[in-house]
Design a protein around this motif. Structure first.
Motif, PDB file in Angstrom:
ATOM      1  N   ARG A  48      -5.746   6.558   1.116  1.00 21.36           N
ATOM      2  CA  ARG A  48      -5.550   5.117   1.277  1.00 21.36           C
ATOM      3  C   ARG A  48      -4.429   4.545   0.413  1.00 21.36           C
ATOM      4  O   ARG A  48      -4.263   3.325   0.360  1.00 21.36           O
ATOM      5  CB  ARG A  48      -6.859   4.381   1.005  1.00 21.36           C
ATOM      6  CG  ARG A  48      -7.931   4.785   2.027  1.00 21.36           C
ATOM      7  CD  ARG A  48      -9.119   3.911   2.020  1.00 21.36           C
ATOM      8  NE  ARG A  48      -8.774   2.514   2.266  1.00 21.36           N
ATOM      9  CZ  ARG A  48      -9.576   1.507   1.948  1.00 21.36           C
ATOM     10  NH1 ARG A  48     -10.741   1.735   1.385  1.00 21.36           N
ATOM     11  NH2 ARG A  48      -9.204   0.263   2.181  1.00 21.36           N
ATOM     12  N   THR A  49      -3.660   5.418  -0.248  1.00 23.36           N
ATOM     13  CA  THR A  49      -2.571   4.954  -1.117  1.00 23.36           C
ATOM     14  C   THR A  49      -1.252   5.635  -0.776  1.00 23.36           C
ATOM     15  O   THR A  49      -0.459   5.952  -1.658  1.00 23.36           O
ATOM     16  CB  THR A  49      -2.912   5.205  -2.603  1.00 23.36           C
ATOM     17  OG1 THR A  49      -3.141   6.616  -2.781  1.00 23.36           O
ATOM     18  CG2 THR A  49      -4.130   4.427  -3.050  1.00 23.36           C
ATOM     19  N   GLN A  50      -1.010   5.854   0.495  1.00 23.79           N
ATOM     20  CA  GLN A  50       0.198   6.565   0.915  1.00 23.79           C
ATOM     21  C   GLN A  50       1.476   5.740   0.753  1.00 23.79           C
ATOM     22  O   GLN A  50       2.561   6.284   0.702  1.00 23.79           O
ATOM     23  CB  GLN A  50       0.063   7.028   2.363  1.00 23.79           C
ATOM     24  CG  GLN A  50      -1.038   8.047   2.580  1.00 23.79           C
ATOM     25  CD  GLN A  50      -0.746   9.361   1.869  1.00 23.79           C
ATOM     26  OE1 GLN A  50       0.366   9.861   1.892  1.00 23.79           O
ATOM     27  NE2 GLN A  50      -1.753   9.908   1.220  1.00 23.79           N
ATOM     28  N   SER A  51       1.337   4.426   0.690  1.00 25.23           N
ATOM     29  CA  SER A  51       2.485   3.536   0.508  1.00 25.23           C
ATOM     30  C   SER A  51       2.039   2.379  -0.374  1.00 25.23           C
ATOM     31  O   SER A  51       0.837   2.180  -0.601  1.00 25.23           O
ATOM     32  CB  SER A  51       2.970   2.995   1.857  1.00 25.23           C
ATOM     33  OG  SER A  51       1.994   2.117   2.408  1.00 25.23           O
ATOM     34  N   LEU A  52       2.995   1.604  -0.828  1.00 24.87           N
ATOM     35  CA  LEU A  52       2.667   0.448  -1.649  1.00 24.87           C
ATOM     36  C   LEU A  52       1.824  -0.554  -0.859  1.00 24.87           C
ATOM     37  O   LEU A  52       0.842  -1.100  -1.376  1.00 24.87           O
ATOM     38  CB  LEU A  52       3.956  -0.199  -2.154  1.00 24.87           C
ATOM     39  CG  LEU A  52       3.847  -1.049  -3.403  1.00 24.87           C
ATOM     40  CD1 LEU A  52       3.257  -0.280  -4.571  1.00 24.87           C
ATOM     41  CD2 LEU A  52       5.214  -1.597  -3.777  1.00 24.87           C
ATOM     42  N   GLU A  53       2.162  -0.774   0.404  1.00 22.24           N
ATOM     43  CA  GLU A  53       1.403  -1.720   1.227  1.00 22.24           C
ATOM     44  C   GLU A  53      -0.025  -1.217   1.477  1.00 22.24           C
ATOM     45  O   GLU A  53      -0.988  -1.984   1.411  1.00 22.24           O
ATOM     46  CB  GLU A  53       2.107  -1.992   2.555  1.00 22.24           C
ATOM     47  CG  GLU A  53       1.470  -3.087   3.372  1.00 22.24           C
ATOM     48  CD  GLU A  53       1.252  -4.395   2.598  1.00 22.24           C
ATOM     49  OE1 GLU A  53       0.175  -4.999   2.763  1.00 22.24           O
ATOM     50  OE2 GLU A  53       2.133  -4.810   1.819  1.00 22.24           O
ATOM     51  N   ALA A  54      -0.164   0.072   1.751  1.00 20.12           N
ATOM     52  CA  ALA A  54      -1.503   0.644   1.940  1.00 20.12           C
ATOM     53  C   ALA A  54      -2.315   0.526   0.650  1.00 20.12           C
ATOM     54  O   ALA A  54      -3.523   0.234   0.687  1.00 20.12           O
ATOM     55  CB  ALA A  54      -1.396   2.101   2.376  1.00 20.12           C
ATOM     56  N   THR A  55      -1.658   0.727  -0.476  1.00 17.08           N
ATOM     57  CA  THR A  55      -2.333   0.610  -1.768  1.00 17.08           C
ATOM     58  C   THR A  55      -2.766  -0.831  -2.013  1.00 17.08           C
ATOM     59  O   THR A  55      -3.850  -1.078  -2.554  1.00 17.08           O
ATOM     60  CB  THR A  55      -1.424   1.114  -2.905  1.00 17.08           C
ATOM     61  OG1 THR A  55      -1.037   2.462  -2.615  1.00 17.08           O
ATOM     62  CG2 THR A  55      -2.129   1.065  -4.251  1.00 17.08           C
ATOM     63  N   ARG A  56      -1.954  -1.798  -1.602  1.00 15.09           N
ATOM     64  CA  ARG A  56      -2.320  -3.221  -1.730  1.00 15.09           C
ATOM     65  C   ARG A  56      -3.636  -3.484  -0.985  1.00 15.09           C
ATOM     66  O   ARG A  56      -4.546  -4.129  -1.503  1.00 15.09           O
ATOM     67  CB  ARG A  56      -1.212  -4.104  -1.171  1.00 15.09           C
ATOM     68  CG  ARG A  56      -1.473  -5.595  -1.300  1.00 15.09           C
ATOM     69  CD  ARG A  56      -0.390  -6.465  -0.655  1.00 15.09           C
ATOM     70  NE  ARG A  56       0.965  -5.993  -0.785  1.00 15.09           N
ATOM     71  CZ  ARG A  56       1.755  -6.157  -1.854  1.00 15.09           C
ATOM     72  NH1 ARG A  56       1.283  -6.804  -2.899  1.00 15.09           N
ATOM     73  NH2 ARG A  56       2.987  -5.692  -1.866  1.00 15.09           N
ATOM     74  N   GLU A  57      -3.759  -2.963   0.233  1.00 18.43           N
ATOM     75  CA  GLU A  57      -4.979  -3.131   1.020  1.00 18.43           C
ATOM     76  C   GLU A  57      -6.168  -2.423   0.371  1.00 18.43           C
ATOM     77  O   GLU A  57      -7.282  -2.951   0.341  1.00 18.43           O
ATOM     78  CB  GLU A  57      -4.762  -2.614   2.438  1.00 18.43           C
ATOM     79  CG  GLU A  57      -3.779  -3.443   3.239  1.00 18.43           C
ATOM     80  CD  GLU A  57      -3.440  -2.828   4.588  1.00 18.43           C
ATOM     81  OE1 GLU A  57      -4.207  -1.962   5.075  1.00 18.43           O
ATOM     82  OE2 GLU A  57      -2.395  -3.214   5.141  1.00 18.43           O
ATOM     83  N   PHE A  58      -5.917  -1.226  -0.160  1.00 18.25           N
ATOM     84  CA  PHE A  58      -6.953  -0.450  -0.834  1.00 18.25           C
ATOM     85  C   PHE A  58      -7.478  -1.223  -2.049  1.00 18.25           C
ATOM     86  O   PHE A  58      -8.696  -1.356  -2.232  1.00 18.25           O
ATOM     87  CB  PHE A  58      -6.387   0.911  -1.244  1.00 18.25           C
ATOM     88  CG  PHE A  58      -7.327   1.783  -2.021  1.00 18.25           C
ATOM     89  CD1 PHE A  58      -8.523   2.221  -1.467  1.00 18.25           C
ATOM     90  CD2 PHE A  58      -7.012   2.188  -3.313  1.00 18.25           C
ATOM     91  CE1 PHE A  58      -9.385   3.050  -2.177  1.00 18.25           C
ATOM     92  CE2 PHE A  58      -7.864   3.009  -4.030  1.00 18.25           C
ATOM     93  CZ  PHE A  58      -9.059   3.438  -3.468  1.00 18.25           C
ATOM     94  N   LEU A  59      -6.575  -1.755  -2.868  1.00 18.41           N
ATOM     95  CA  LEU A  59      -6.998  -2.507  -4.050  1.00 18.41           C
ATOM     96  C   LEU A  59      -7.776  -3.757  -3.654  1.00 18.41           C
ATOM     97  O   LEU A  59      -8.792  -4.079  -4.283  1.00 18.41           O
ATOM     98  CB  LEU A  59      -5.798  -2.888  -4.918  1.00 18.41           C
ATOM     99  CG  LEU A  59      -5.067  -1.748  -5.626  1.00 18.41           C
ATOM    100  CD1 LEU A  59      -4.017  -2.297  -6.575  1.00 18.41           C
ATOM    101  CD2 LEU A  59      -6.020  -0.832  -6.360  1.00 18.41           C
ATOM    102  N   ALA A  60      -7.321  -4.444  -2.633  1.00 14.05           N
ATOM    103  CA  ALA A  60      -8.044  -5.639  -2.171  1.00 14.05           C
ATOM    104  C   ALA A  60      -9.467  -5.268  -1.759  1.00 14.05           C
ATOM    105  O   ALA A  60     -10.421  -5.990  -2.071  1.00 14.05           O
ATOM    106  CB  ALA A  60      -7.299  -6.297  -1.013  1.00 14.05           C
ATOM    107  N   ASP A  61      -9.605  -4.130  -1.085  1.00 15.67           N
ATOM    108  CA  ASP A  61     -10.916  -3.675  -0.638  1.00 15.67           C
ATOM    109  C   ASP A  61     -11.823  -3.347  -1.821  1.00 15.67           C
ATOM    110  O   ASP A  61     -12.978  -3.796  -1.875  1.00 15.67           O
ATOM    111  CB  ASP A  61     -10.764  -2.453   0.278  1.00 15.67           C
ATOM    112  CG  ASP A  61     -12.098  -1.902   0.726  1.00 15.67           C
ATOM    113  OD1 ASP A  61     -12.945  -2.670   1.220  1.00 15.67           O
ATOM    114  OD2 ASP A  61     -12.298  -0.665   0.581  1.00 15.67           O
ATOM    115  N   ILE A  62     -11.324  -2.573  -2.780  1.00 10.25           N
ATOM    116  CA  ILE A  62     -12.207  -2.169  -3.882  1.00 10.25           C
ATOM    117  C   ILE A  62     -12.501  -3.334  -4.820  1.00 10.25           C
ATOM    118  O   ILE A  62     -13.582  -3.393  -5.402  1.00 10.25           O
ATOM    119  CB  ILE A  62     -11.705  -0.913  -4.640  1.00 10.25           C
ATOM    120  CG1 ILE A  62     -10.365  -1.129  -5.312  1.00 10.25           C
ATOM    121  CG2 ILE A  62     -11.667   0.282  -3.712  1.00 10.25           C
ATOM    122  CD1 ILE A  62      -9.896   0.069  -6.139  1.00 10.25           C
ATOM    123  N   ILE A  63     -11.592  -4.285  -4.929  1.00  9.67           N
ATOM    124  CA  ILE A  63     -11.864  -5.457  -5.757  1.00  9.67           C
ATOM    125  C   ILE A  63     -12.906  -6.350  -5.074  1.00  9.67           C
ATOM    126  O   ILE A  63     -13.775  -6.928  -5.743  1.00  9.67           O
ATOM    127  CB  ILE A  63     -10.558  -6.194  -6.098  1.00  9.67           C
ATOM    128  CG1 ILE A  63      -9.772  -5.311  -7.090  1.00  9.67           C
ATOM    129  CG2 ILE A  63     -10.815  -7.585  -6.652  1.00  9.67           C
ATOM    130  CD1 ILE A  63      -8.349  -5.710  -7.310  1.00  9.67           C
TER     131      ILE A  63
END
Length: 175
Positions: A40-55
């Motif tokens: 879920r962290t293959q790109s900066l944008e994907a990582t942004r979504e991942f962080l939003a989800d876990i937060i």
């Protein structure tokens, strides 16, 4: 939380770029046992979504992500999380990884010990547990040095990214 010249604090969306950089530096080391993070962290944008989800999950008290930060230079030295939380017991699994540049220097052990000391009274957990595989000698040593006891082995309990089924060793620590 603080130990030596490190702090442990909750992950925030402001941590996007340095968090992505830490995962990127350690991607090869993480790929088999942190499959969700890696995928879920293959790109900066994907990582942004991942962080939003876990937060969001943290707001719902189902998951709590933390960073280990070197105060001397602001670098992220590692990651800790509370997952698989069962409030009815109450207990939680602790997950962690240490940046390759900090591995083998005692940072992980001190961070885990500090984190556990914080988690019991803060969340009211009666038990913390962690899982690792037999070849991860560093994690086994860290667990034992932080007061976790080996509780058993669950055979073929985890499927790695490559599809291999591996046994997991369970460690537990009581409050």
């Amino acid at each position: 939380m603080k130990f030596d010249h490190y702090i442990i604090r909750p992950l925030t969306t402001d941590d996007l770029a340095p968090y992505f950089d830490m995962v990127e530096r350690n991607r090869k080391r993480l790929e088999d046992f942190f499959t969700g993070t890696v995928s879920r962290t293959q790109s900066l944008e994907a990582t942004r979504e991942f962080l939003a989800d876990i937060i969001e999950r943290a707001k719902n008290r189902t998951y709590f992500p933390y960073l280990i930060i070197d105060e001397q230079d602001g670098r992220f030295a590692g990651f800790l999380d509370l997952k698989n939380i069962d409030w009815s017991i109450p207990k939680s699994e602790v997950g962690f990884y240490i940046d390759e540049d900090y591995a083998g220097k005692g940072v992980g052990t001190k961070a885990l010990r500090t984190f556990c000391t914080y988690c019991f009274p803060t969340f009211g957990f009666r038990k913390l547990f962690l899982r690792t595989h037999d070849s991860n000698t560093a994690a086994k040593r860290m667990a034992e040095n932080c007061g976790f006891e080996r509780e058993g082995v669950l055979r073929r309990d985890y499927k790695t990214t490559s599809g291999e089924l591996v046994d997991l060793i369970y460690y537990g620590r009581l409050d």
